[in-house]
Design an enzyme around this catalytic site. Structure first.
Site, PDB file in Angstrom:
ATOM      1  N   CYS A  94     -45.914  -9.840  -1.846  1.00 28.51           N
ATOM      2  CA  CYS A  94     -44.803 -10.774  -1.740  1.00 28.51           C
ATOM      3  C   CYS A  94     -44.386 -11.179  -3.156  1.00 28.51           C
ATOM      4  O   CYS A  94     -45.196 -11.733  -3.901  1.00 28.51           O
ATOM      5  CB  CYS A  94     -45.238 -12.007  -0.948  1.00 28.51           C
ATOM      6  SG  CYS A  94     -43.923 -13.219  -0.796  1.00 28.51           S
ATOM      7  N   HIS A 184     -39.233  -1.289   2.532  1.00 24.73           N
ATOM      8  CA  HIS A 184     -37.866  -1.822   2.479  1.00 24.73           C
ATOM      9  C   HIS A 184     -36.850  -0.754   2.858  1.00 24.73           C
ATOM     10  O   HIS A 184     -36.955   0.402   2.410  1.00 24.73           O
ATOM     11  CB  HIS A 184     -37.554  -2.329   1.064  1.00 24.73           C
ATOM     12  CG  HIS A 184     -38.415  -3.475   0.660  1.00 24.73           C
ATOM     13  ND1 HIS A 184     -38.067  -4.796   0.875  1.00 24.73           N
ATOM     14  CD2 HIS A 184     -39.657  -3.505   0.083  1.00 24.73           C
ATOM     15  CE1 HIS A 184     -39.045  -5.571   0.442  1.00 24.73           C
ATOM     16  NE2 HIS A 184     -40.034  -4.822  -0.038  1.00 24.73           N
ATOM     17  N   GLU A 234     -36.204 -10.245   6.703  1.00 21.27           N
ATOM     18  CA  GLU A 234     -37.573  -9.847   6.345  1.00 21.27           C
ATOM     19  C   GLU A 234     -38.410  -9.448   7.565  1.00 21.27           C
ATOM     20  O   GLU A 234     -38.342 -10.078   8.618  1.00 21.27           O
ATOM     21  CB  GLU A 234     -38.296 -10.992   5.621  1.00 21.27           C
ATOM     22  CG  GLU A 234     -37.877 -11.126   4.180  1.00 21.27           C
ATOM     23  CD  GLU A 234     -38.894 -11.916   3.364  1.00 21.27           C
ATOM     24  OE1 GLU A 234     -40.101 -11.806   3.659  1.00 21.27           O
ATOM     25  OE2 GLU A 234     -38.459 -12.641   2.462  1.00 21.27           O
ATOM     26  N   CYS A 243     -36.093 -12.566  -1.270  1.00 18.95           N
ATOM     27  CA  CYS A 243     -37.187 -11.598  -1.097  1.00 18.95           C
ATOM     28  C   CYS A 243     -37.370 -10.883  -2.430  1.00 18.95           C
ATOM     29  O   CYS A 243     -36.511 -10.093  -2.826  1.00 18.95           O
ATOM     30  CB  CYS A 243     -36.835 -10.613   0.012  1.00 18.95           C
ATOM     31  SG  CYS A 243     -38.148  -9.403   0.315  1.00 18.95           S
ATOM     32  N   GLY A 246     -38.004  -7.231  -2.181  1.00 20.52           N
ATOM     33  CA  GLY A 246     -36.731  -6.639  -1.750  1.00 20.52           C
ATOM     34  C   GLY A 246     -35.765  -6.477  -2.905  1.00 20.52           C
ATOM     35  O   GLY A 246     -35.082  -5.448  -3.030  1.00 20.52           O
TER      36      GLY A 246
HETATM   37  N1  LIG Z   1     -41.978 -10.227   4.796  1.00 21.44           N
HETATM   38  C1  LIG Z   1     -42.521  -9.319   3.783  1.00 21.44           C
HETATM   39  C2  LIG Z   1     -43.559 -10.053   2.922  1.00 21.44           C
HETATM   40  C3  LIG Z   1     -42.921 -11.118   2.067  1.00 21.44           C
HETATM   41  C4  LIG Z   1     -41.998 -10.484   1.047  1.00 21.44           C
HETATM   42  C5  LIG Z   1     -40.973 -11.396   0.420  1.00 21.44           C
HETATM   43  N2  LIG Z   1     -40.984 -12.772   0.831  1.00 21.44           N
HETATM   44  C6  LIG Z   1     -40.998 -11.281  -1.083  1.00 21.44           C
HETATM   45  O1  LIG Z   1     -40.660 -12.251  -1.781  1.00 21.44           O
HETATM   46  O2  LIG Z   1     -41.324 -10.163  -1.577  1.00 21.44           O
HETATM   47  C7  LIG Z   1     -43.203  -8.134   4.456  1.00 21.44           C
HETATM   48  O3  LIG Z   1     -43.638  -8.263   5.612  1.00 21.44           O
HETATM   49  O4  LIG Z   1     -43.313  -7.090   3.795  1.00 21.44           O
END
Ligand SMILES: N[C@H](CCC[C@H](N)C(=O)O)C(=O)O
Length: 302
Positions: A94, A184, A234, A243, A246
């Site tokens: 994350c 992604h 997400e 994100c 992302g």
């Molecule tokens: N929901 C994402 C994890 C959090 C990623 C995001 N909040 C970031 O800042 O990179 C997943 O399941 O891969």
């Protein structure tokens, strides 16, 4: 705690007792996390179910995830991070969360300004900047389609998927698949406001069968050769304000799809604000810079 720590001096350490947990709330561009100090533990002190409950914005603290500061698995690391999404699923990494994690450690009085954190996505290195922002070496992107993972047919060099067509929700999408440890699907559109039905297309793509581990979905509009704008749905958290992984993935995809030139520090505008992302040609690593802010601390029932 550090002399400038925001934590109110408290007799209760950051521990998880039988029915309660001490926590600190941080946010990175509005992507908000509950942080738990488990530096004396090898595994999280809360279950995925307890974590999901704490993330509930009516029945709990509220957050996009719970992040645990854990003891490192070996000498080569300073700490370990694990995270549960607000639905209780566990992602590999994350980006906004690791910046909040670094700020949390600093506020707890850890004196290194640069840590090597062990994560399920491998070693991640956040550096605290003088201006309070955090720059993170997010490692190298994974571009081999089957490793993202996706069943999309590779259509680009390196067995990767770049603007590969995908039918979903009665629409034909051009999807680029990139992993930053977590998966992604990046979709370039001409107009973010007009070209997507976000609340419908987002979840449909997140759980599409072409993505065996589900996927984070980034819709991207190119604003300038060094400026991208995005909306993110997400995996395991739905629509968030930002994100970090992302933003890294979409910058890599934009360069590979020829939407923006390689190199340079690109501004990525997310609903919650801007991140600056560089896919460095010298080491093939992606560097992300952005804020991490303490919001409040407390004790919650679990
Ligand atoms: N929901 C994402 C994890 C959090 C990623 C995001 N909040 C970031 O800042 O990179 C997943 O399941 O891969």
């Amino acid at each position: 705690f550090a002399s400038n720590s925001p934590f109110i001096t408290t007799t209760m350490p950051f521990t998880t007792s039988l029915n309660s947990v001490k926590f600190a709330k941080y946010e990175g561009l509005g992507n908000d996390f509950i942080l738990v100090d488990d530096r004396d533990k090898e595994a999280p002190s809360l279950t995925p179910e307890q974590s999901a409950k704490l993330c509930n914005r009516n029945f709990g603290i509220g957050g996009d995830g719970v992040i645990f500061a854990l003891k490192p698995p070996s000498e080569e690391f300073d700490f370990k991070m694990r995270i549960y999404n607000s639905d209780g699923s566990e992602p590999e990494m994350c980006g906004n969360g690791i910046r909040c994690y670094a700020k949390f450690l600093a506020d707890l009085g850890e004196d290194a300004s640069k840590y090597t954190i062990d994560t399920l996505a491998g070693p991640i290195i956040p550096v605290m900047n003088e201006d309070g922002t955090v720059t993170v070496d997010m490692g190298e992107p994974e571009l081999v389609a089957s490793n993202v993972p996706t069943t999309l047919e590779p259509n680009f060099e390196g067995d990767s998927a770049v603007e590969q067509t995908l039918e979903c929700n009665g629409k034909t999408w051009k999807v680029s698949a990139v992993s930053m440890g977590n998966p992604h699907a990046i979709i370039f559109v001409d107009d973010l406001e007009k070209d997507i039905d976000f609340e419908v297309d987002g979840p449909a793509l997140e759980s599409h069968e072409a993505f065996p581990a589900r996927i984070n979905v980034e819709f991207v509009q190119v604003m300038a050769p060094d400026h991208l704008k995005m909306k993110v749905w997400e995996r395991g958290a739905g629509p968030t304000l930002a994100c970090g992984t992302g933003a890294c993935a979409l910058t890599v995809a934009a360069i590979r799809a020829g939407k923006i030139p390689p190199g340079g520090n690109n501004r990525v505008t997310l609903p919650g604000g801007d991140l600056f992302i560089e896919w460095r040609e010298s080491d093939n690593k992606v560097y992300m810079s952005g804020p991490a802010t303490f919001v409040f601390e407390g004790t919650a029932n679990v």
